[in-house]
Write a protein that holds these residues in place. Sequence first.
Motif, PDB file in Angstrom:
ATOM      1  N   LEU A   1      -3.842 -12.038  -4.941  1.00  0.00           N
ATOM      2  CA  LEU A   1      -3.677 -10.607  -4.672  1.00  0.00           C
ATOM      3  C   LEU A   1      -3.064  -9.902  -5.872  1.00  0.00           C
ATOM      4  N   SER A   2      -3.367  -8.591  -5.985  1.00  0.00           N
ATOM      5  CA  SER A   2      -2.741  -7.798  -7.048  1.00  0.00           C
ATOM      6  C   SER A   2      -1.335  -7.397  -6.613  1.00  0.00           C
ATOM      7  N   GLU A   3      -0.561  -6.892  -7.557  1.00  0.00           N
ATOM      8  CA  GLU A   3       0.804  -6.442  -7.239  1.00  0.00           C
ATOM      9  C   GLU A   3       0.779  -5.377  -6.139  1.00  0.00           C
ATOM     10  N   GLY A   4      -0.153  -4.422  -6.271  1.00  0.00           N
ATOM     11  CA  GLY A   4      -0.237  -3.344  -5.281  1.00  0.00           C
ATOM     12  C   GLY A   4      -0.626  -3.847  -3.898  1.00  0.00           C
ATOM     13  N   GLU A   5      -1.506  -4.856  -3.862  1.00  0.00           N
ATOM     14  CA  GLU A   5      -1.892  -5.438  -2.570  1.00  0.00           C
ATOM     15  C   GLU A   5      -0.718  -6.166  -1.930  1.00  0.00           C
ATOM     16  N   ILE A   6       0.050  -6.872  -2.759  1.00  0.00           N
ATOM     17  CA  ILE A   6       1.238  -7.571  -2.242  1.00  0.00           C
ATOM     18  C   ILE A   6       2.241  -6.553  -1.704  1.00  0.00           C
ATOM     19  N   ARG A   7       2.424  -5.447  -2.458  1.00  0.00           N
ATOM     20  CA  ARG A   7       3.378  -4.412  -2.028  1.00  0.00           C
ATOM     21  C   ARG A   7       2.992  -3.859  -0.661  1.00  0.00           C
ATOM     22  N   LEU A   8       1.714  -3.543  -0.473  1.00  0.00           N
ATOM     23  CA  LEU A   8       1.278  -2.997   0.816  1.00  0.00           C
ATOM     24  C   LEU A   8       1.454  -4.025   1.934  1.00  0.00           C
ATOM     25  N   ARG A   9       1.195  -5.306   1.652  1.00  0.00           N
ATOM     26  CA  ARG A   9       1.369  -6.344   2.679  1.00  0.00           C
ATOM     27  C   ARG A   9       2.804  -6.364   3.181  1.00  0.00           C
ATOM     28  N   ILE A  10       3.763  -6.139   2.285  1.00  0.00           N
ATOM     29  CA  ILE A  10       5.171  -6.187   2.685  1.00  0.00           C
ATOM     30  C   ILE A  10       5.578  -4.882   3.376  1.00  0.00           C
ATOM     31  N   VAL A  11       5.144  -3.758   2.799  1.00  0.00           N
ATOM     32  CA  VAL A  11       5.485  -2.451   3.379  1.00  0.00           C
ATOM     33  C   VAL A  11       4.946  -2.371   4.809  1.00  0.00           C
ATOM     34  N   ASN A  12       3.654  -2.640   4.955  1.00  0.00           N
ATOM     35  CA  ASN A  12       3.044  -2.579   6.286  1.00  0.00           C
ATOM     36  C   ASN A  12       1.706  -3.330   6.314  1.00  0.00           C
ATOM     37  N   PRO A  13       1.730  -4.587   6.749  1.00  0.00           N
ATOM     38  CA  PRO A  13       0.515  -5.410   6.705  1.00  0.00           C
ATOM     39  C   PRO A  13      -0.562  -4.961   7.686  1.00  0.00           C
ATOM     40  N   LYS A  14      -0.224  -4.007   8.568  1.00  0.00           N
ATOM     41  CA  LYS A  14      -1.229  -3.521   9.527  1.00  0.00           C
ATOM     42  C   LYS A  14      -2.407  -2.849   8.809  1.00  0.00           C
ATOM     43  N   TYR A  15      -2.188  -2.375   7.588  1.00  0.00           N
ATOM     44  CA  TYR A  15      -3.286  -1.733   6.860  1.00  0.00           C
ATOM     45  C   TYR A  15      -4.384  -2.735   6.515  1.00  0.00           C
ATOM     46  N   SER A  16      -3.996  -3.974   6.239  1.00  0.00           N
ATOM     47  CA  SER A  16      -5.029  -4.952   5.910  1.00  0.00           C
ATOM     48  C   SER A  16      -5.487  -5.708   7.143  1.00  0.00           C
ATOM     49  N   ASN A  17      -4.644  -5.754   8.178  1.00  0.00           N
ATOM     50  CA  ASN A  17      -5.026  -6.437   9.409  1.00  0.00           C
ATOM     51  C   ASN A  17      -4.274  -5.814  10.580  1.00  0.00           C
ATOM     52  N   PRO A  18      -4.951  -4.914  11.334  1.00  0.00           N
ATOM     53  CA  PRO A  18      -4.279  -4.198  12.418  1.00  0.00           C
ATOM     54  C   PRO A  18      -3.683  -5.127  13.475  1.00  0.00           C
ATOM     55  N   ASP A  19      -4.209  -6.348  13.592  1.00  0.00           N
ATOM     56  CA  ASP A  19      -3.730  -7.268  14.627  1.00  0.00           C
ATOM     57  C   ASP A  19      -2.690  -8.248  14.119  1.00  0.00           C
ATOM     58  N   THR A  20      -2.251  -8.079  12.885  1.00  0.00           N
ATOM     59  CA  THR A  20      -1.347  -9.090  12.321  1.00  0.00           C
ATOM     60  C   THR A  20      -0.029  -9.182  13.089  1.00  0.00           C
ATOM     61  N   ILE A  21       0.550 -10.356  13.095  1.00  0.00           N
ATOM     62  CA  ILE A  21       1.869 -10.510  13.718  1.00  0.00           C
ATOM     63  C   ILE A  21       2.966 -10.355  12.666  1.00  0.00           C
ATOM     64  N   MET A  22       2.560 -10.207  11.406  1.00  0.00           N
ATOM     65  CA  MET A  22       3.583 -10.027  10.366  1.00  0.00           C
ATOM     66  C   MET A  22       4.237  -8.654  10.532  1.00  0.00           C
TER      67      MET A  22
ATOM     68  N   ALA B   1       6.126  -5.080   9.711  1.00  0.00           N
ATOM     69  CA  ALA B   1       6.124  -4.112   8.608  1.00  0.00           C
ATOM     70  C   ALA B   1       7.567  -4.006   8.130  1.00  0.00           C
ATOM     71  N   PHE B   2       7.819  -4.322   6.870  1.00  0.00           N
ATOM     72  CA  PHE B   2       9.196  -4.363   6.391  1.00  0.00           C
ATOM     73  C   PHE B   2       9.689  -3.025   5.870  1.00  0.00           C
ATOM     74  N   TYR B   3       8.758  -2.080   5.665  1.00  0.00           N
ATOM     75  CA  TYR B   3       9.202  -0.776   5.164  1.00  0.00           C
ATOM     76  C   TYR B   3       8.579   0.321   6.006  1.00  0.00           C
ATOM     77  N   LYS B   4       9.143   0.454   7.202  1.00  0.00           N
ATOM     78  CA  LYS B   4       8.585   1.361   8.186  1.00  0.00           C
ATOM     79  C   LYS B   4       9.702   1.634   9.182  1.00  0.00           C
ATOM     80  N   THR B   5       9.747   2.853   9.716  1.00  0.00           N
ATOM     81  CA  THR B   5      10.809   3.127  10.692  1.00  0.00           C
ATOM     82  C   THR B   5      10.248   3.539  12.044  1.00  0.00           C
TER      83      THR B   5
END
Length: 164
Positions: free
Chosen positions: A104-125, A127-131
Motif C-alpha cells: 500500500l502507499s502511504e496515503g492508503e495506509i493513512r486512510l486505513r487507520i483514519v477510517n478503514p470503512k472507506y476501503s471496506n464498509p463491512d470491516t471490523i477494524m 476507525a482510529f480518527y473519527k468521532t
Amino acid sequence: MGQWEEILRIKRYVWPLLGAAILAIASMAAPANVAAEELVKFKIVNGSSIPDSLTGKAGDPVKGRETAIHRKKGNCLACHTLPVSEQPYHGEVGPELNGVASRLSEGEIRLRIVNPKYSNPDTIMPAFYKTEGLHMVQKKWQGKPMLTAGEVEDIVAYLMTLKE
Ligand code: HEC
C-alpha cells in the motif's frame, strides 16, 4: 513517644490523603469535557487514500511503533501480526502488517487507520480518527478520536518502514 510526636506522625499520613480526597472531589465537580474534539480536515482522494499528512509533518516511526503495539492505544496487535518480538500474542484477524509498505502507499495506509470503512464498509477494524458513529464508547472517550492526528502520523511513519 510523646503525645505530640504521635500526632505529628499521624499527620504525615493524613495530609496527603486529605489532599488526594480534595483533588478527587474537585475533579468530580468539574464539568465533564464532552465537547467534541475538532478533527483535522483531510482530503480523501479516489476514495482510497489520504495523501497529505494530517499534521502537515512527517510522523516519528519510533513513537509510532510504541503507539501501535500499546495495548490501550493503537492495540493493532489485537488483530494484526507485527515484527515486534517483545510482545507475545499477535492477532490474526487482519492481514500481517509486515510488508504492508510494499503493498500500500502511504496515503492508503493513512486512510486505513483514519477510517478503514472507506476501503471496506463491512470491516471490523475500528476507525482510529473519527468521532461520530462510534458505538459503545466510554463516557470519558466520547467526542474524542481513538488516536490523535499526531499518533496517526507516527503509526503511518512506522508502517512505512515495514517493507518486504
Ligand atoms: C479489531 C481488529 C483490528 C484492529 C484492532 C486493527 N485492525 Fe487493521 N485490519 C483489520 C482487518 C480485518 C483488516 C483487513 C481489511 C479489512 O477488513 O478492511 C485490516 C487491515 C489493515 C490494513 C490494510 C492491510 C493490507 O495489507 O491491506 C492496515 C494498514 C491496517 N489494518 C492497520 C492497522 C493499524 C495500524 C492498527 C492499529 C492502530 C489496526 N490496523 C488495528 C482488523 C483490525
